[in-house]
Scaffold this active site. Structure first.
Site, PDB file in Angstrom:
ATOM      1  N   ASP A  17       0.819  -1.219   0.000  1.00  0.00           N
ATOM      2  CA  ASP A  17       0.000   0.000   0.000  1.00  0.00           C
ATOM      3  C   ASP A  17       0.856   1.274   0.000  1.00  0.00           C
ATOM      4  OD1 ASP A  17      -1.920  -1.913   0.378  1.00  0.00           O
ATOM      5  OD2 ASP A  17      -2.848  -0.968   2.120  1.00  0.00           O
TER       6      ASP A  17
ATOM      7  N   HIS B 123       3.750  -2.317   2.969  1.00  0.00           N
ATOM      8  CA  HIS B 123       3.757  -0.976   2.368  1.00  0.00           C
ATOM      9  C   HIS B 123       4.981  -0.757   1.483  1.00  0.00           C
ATOM     10  CE1 HIS B 123       0.969  -0.611   5.754  1.00  0.00           C
ATOM     11  NE2 HIS B 123       0.388   0.350   5.056  1.00  0.00           N
TER      12      HIS B 123
HETATM   13 ZN    ZN Z   1      -2.387   3.119   3.338  1.00  0.00          ZN
END
Ligand code: ZN
Length: 345
Positions: free
Chosen positions: A92, A244
């Protein structure tokens, strides 16, 4: 005189009878017309309006109660369960300078993953969006600016607006309209029934996770801590792992080879998320809905959402020539190709 007076009486009586019969007939016809009108009002055009406004207010009441309602226009989705245990690596907040490093590791292990991109970052790094796309990974929508205060500020319209904005950016770069959406911070406590209703109505699939690497629990979580967190997590047949690839996530990149090795050793397959993967969606918060808008505002909002859905349908999905599925080079909408050596015939 008598005859003369009797005859007109008979005539009058006859006329009266005829008039009476005529009046009764007219009254019957009028009564029938009224009944027809009444019937049409109940079952005809007026009834459709009544039904639809009833449905909307009923829907509004149910959503206000915090119940998840599935829109009537959506068919029940079916999902495919893989036979082999499968892990879906998800990244992400990118694309960022970390993304090419992630891509390199994935390429080495022939793994396809999923990238939930932030519109603002995609706008800044269109070439990275293209690289992710061409490599055959799934791209998902992660809103435009990721700012919780704006996205979950008791009004889903801002969330909705950012999803549309990000979609337009991704569409302009590589012609895709991602159906998979990840809510920044996840849906739990952020989404209420209204958010889910409109996202479902537009055909998006919300995708939370069932394993958190906790690589964003604070700044610069060390790689070994990330790996330890994953190794200590409960395993499911299908693991959707949250990680991430945003700017500050060099440690995630460092941890990635060991994470991959761990799942390989356990016999897991790696796959990108698709709409046939059963999504992980947090239950609605037991708290009252966050959207305290009036019924009128709700109707107004539904109008806006419906208009956007129509606009969205007008954007055709343009498959870039030689889409990456077969491993050949892709020529994107703007005519660029990232692998000119493998130019198409
Ligand atoms: Zn996020």
């Amino acid at each position: 005189m008598e005859e003369g007076t009797e005859e007109p009486t008979e005539v009058r009586l006859l006329m009266f009878t005829r008039l009476f019969t005529f009046t009764v007939r007219v009254l019957i016809v009028l009564l029938l017309l009224l009944l027809c009108q009444f019937y049409l009002n109940i079952h005809g055009i007026s009834a459709i309006y009544a039904k639809s406004s009833d449905l909307s207010s009923e829907l509004y009441e149910q959503l206000m109660l915090g119940k998840r309602i599935y829109p009537a226009n959506q068919e029940k989705k079916t999902y495919t369960k893989p036979t082999q245990p499968t892990v879906y690596l998800t990244f992400d907040d990118g694309p960022s300078i970390q993304t090419p490093k992630v891509l390199e590791i994935l390429k080495k292990d022939k793994i396809k993953a999923t990238f939930f991109m932030v519109g603002k970052m995609a706008e800044e790094h269109p070439e990275l969006v293209k690289q992710v796309f061409i490599a055959g990974h799934t791209i998902g929508n992660h809103t435009y600016n990721h700012v919780y205060k704006q996205l979950y500020n008791r009004n889903l319209l801002e969330f909705w607006r950012q999803i549309q904005q990000t979609e337009k950016i991704l569409y302009s770069i590589c012609g895709i309209k991602p159906e998979l959406v990840r809510a920044p911070g996840g849906t739990y406590t952020h989404f209420d029934a209204f958010y889910y209703y409109d996202m479902d109505e537009a055909g998006y699939t919300m995708m939370d996770w069932n394993m958190d690497s906790s690589d964003s629990s604070r700044a610069n979580v060390p790689a070994d801590e990330i790996v330890a967190k994953i190794k200590g997590s409960t395993l499911n047949h299908e693991v959707i792992l949250l990680m991430h690839d945003g700017t500050g996530h060099g440690q995630t990149v460092q941890a990635l080879p060991e994470i991959i090795a761990y799942f390989k050793k356990l016999g897991y397959a790696f796959a990108p998320l698709t709409t046939t993967v059963k999504p992980v969606q947090a239950p609605l918060s037991p708290n009252k809905p966050k959207s305290p808008y009036s019924y009128e505002q709700f109707i107004e909002q539904e109008e806006r959402v419906k208009q956007d859905i129509l606009q969205r349908l007008k954007r055709p999905v343009i498959l870039p020539i030689g889409a990456s599925l077969l491993g050949v080079t892709a020529v994107l909408l703007d005519g660029t190709s990232l692998l000119p050596d493998l130019a198409l015939p």
